[in-house]
Scaffold this motif. Sequence first.
Motif, mmCIF file in Angstrom:
data_model
loop_
_atom_site.group_PDB
_atom_site.id
_atom_site.type_symbol
_atom_site.label_atom_id
_atom_site.label_comp_id
_atom_site.label_asym_id
_atom_site.label_seq_id
_atom_site.Cartn_x
_atom_site.Cartn_y
_atom_site.Cartn_z
ATOM 1 N N PHE A 1 0.801 -1.212 0.000
ATOM 2 C CA PHE A 1 0.000 0.000 0.000
ATOM 3 C C PHE A 1 0.840 1.271 0.000
ATOM 4 C CE2 PHE A 1 -2.927 -3.236 1.620
ATOM 5 C CZ PHE A 1 -3.984 -3.041 0.762
ATOM 6 N N GLY A 2 2.148 1.138 -0.162
ATOM 7 C CA GLY A 2 2.996 2.298 -0.407
ATOM 8 C C GLY A 2 3.800 2.803 0.764
ATOM 9 N N SER A 3 3.186 2.959 1.908
ATOM 10 C CA SER A 3 3.915 3.469 3.066
ATOM 11 C C SER A 3 3.678 2.535 4.248
ATOM 12 C CB SER A 3 3.435 4.879 3.434
ATOM 13 O OG SER A 3 2.126 4.825 3.977
ATOM 14 N N THR A 4 4.514 2.675 5.250
ATOM 15 C CA THR A 4 4.353 1.839 6.441
ATOM 16 C C THR A 4 2.990 2.066 7.082
ATOM 17 O OG1 THR A 4 6.731 1.815 6.827
ATOM 18 C CG2 THR A 4 5.323 1.305 8.711
ATOM 19 N N GLN A 5 2.576 3.326 7.203
ATOM 20 C CA GLN A 5 1.287 3.620 7.834
ATOM 21 C C GLN A 5 0.132 3.065 7.007
ATOM 22 O OE1 GLN A 5 0.962 5.066 10.978
ATOM 23 N NE2 GLN A 5 -1.073 4.199 10.723
ATOM 24 N N ALA A 6 0.191 3.245 5.692
ATOM 25 C CA ALA A 6 -0.872 2.706 4.823
ATOM 26 C C ALA A 6 -0.890 1.185 4.885
ATOM 27 C CB ALA A 6 -0.671 3.182 3.387
ATOM 28 N N GLN A 7 0.276 0.574 4.939
ATOM 29 C CA GLN A 7 0.367 -0.881 5.055
ATOM 30 C C GLN A 7 -0.318 -1.337 6.333
ATOM 31 O OE1 GLN A 7 1.360 -2.157 2.424
ATOM 32 N NE2 GLN A 7 2.388 -4.072 2.762
ATOM 33 N N PHE A 8 0.042 -0.697 7.421
ATOM 34 C CA PHE A 8 -0.531 -1.023 8.723
ATOM 35 C C PHE A 8 -2.047 -0.849 8.710
ATOM 36 C CE2 PHE A 8 -1.873 0.055 12.985
ATOM 37 C CZ PHE A 8 -1.281 -0.937 13.754
ATOM 38 N N ASP A 9 -2.527 0.304 8.269
ATOM 39 C CA ASP A 9 -3.963 0.606 8.285
ATOM 40 C C ASP A 9 -4.763 -0.349 7.405
ATOM 41 O OD1 ASP A 9 -3.379 2.742 9.962
ATOM 42 O OD2 ASP A 9 -3.515 4.242 8.362
ATOM 43 N N ASN A 10 -4.284 -0.581 6.198
ATOM 44 C CA ASN A 10 -5.038 -1.418 5.262
ATOM 45 C C ASN A 10 -5.002 -2.895 5.636
ATOM 46 O OD1 ASN A 10 -6.181 0.402 3.160
ATOM 47 N ND2 ASN A 10 -4.051 1.017 3.034
ATOM 48 N N TYR A 11 -3.849 -3.391 6.097
ATOM 49 C CA TYR A 11 -3.796 -4.778 6.552
ATOM 50 C C TYR A 11 -4.695 -4.971 7.762
ATOM 51 C CZ TYR A 11 -0.071 -6.623 3.535
ATOM 52 O OH TYR A 11 0.655 -7.090 2.477
ATOM 53 N N ALA A 12 -4.689 -4.004 8.670
ATOM 54 C CA ALA A 12 -5.569 -4.100 9.841
ATOM 55 C C ALA A 12 -7.038 -4.152 9.407
ATOM 56 C CB ALA A 12 -5.322 -2.929 10.784
ATOM 57 N N GLN A 13 -7.407 -3.369 8.398
ATOM 58 C CA GLN A 13 -8.787 -3.397 7.895
ATOM 59 C C GLN A 13 -9.115 -4.750 7.276
ATOM 60 O OE1 GLN A 13 -9.666 -0.499 4.836
ATOM 61 N NE2 GLN A 13 -11.814 -1.099 4.729
ATOM 62 N N ILE A 14 -8.208 -5.283 6.481
ATOM 63 C CA ILE A 14 -8.443 -6.582 5.842
ATOM 64 C C ILE A 14 -8.573 -7.675 6.897
ATOM 65 C CG2 ILE A 14 -7.420 -8.368 4.361
ATOM 66 C CD1 ILE A 14 -6.120 -5.986 2.773
#
Length: 122
Positions: free
Chosen positions: A63-76
Amino acid sequence: MKWVASRVRDIGHPDYHQTLHFDVYRSIGLEFGLDPLKVFDFITEVSDAVPEFILNIESPADFGSTQAQFDNYAQIVSTLDARSSHARIVVDARVIKLSGPKLTLLAITTSWCGGRVPTLSG
């Protein structure tokens, strides 16, 4: 996926309950435009095709950035959990470059965090 599941059924003992693990190298996210709900839908569709197996999907998207990775994986992962899915998300920690408490938190919010295995010596 179905072929692998079929092979496990064909050659495995009836009491053998294999976990299927696929490293998809971020290809699911690329296919679905990095939309976390579409990534979730695809993972769910695949896991529903092999319901007798636990399914580990490693690195489904970048998802491009560490924060986006964290947020989107948490949502999934939370959506998978809410649906009582037998699919799990596996994160390669080397890709997201986290350490310490942030890595621990990511490991808790996702299903498993690979790539950093502690070495134990006696």
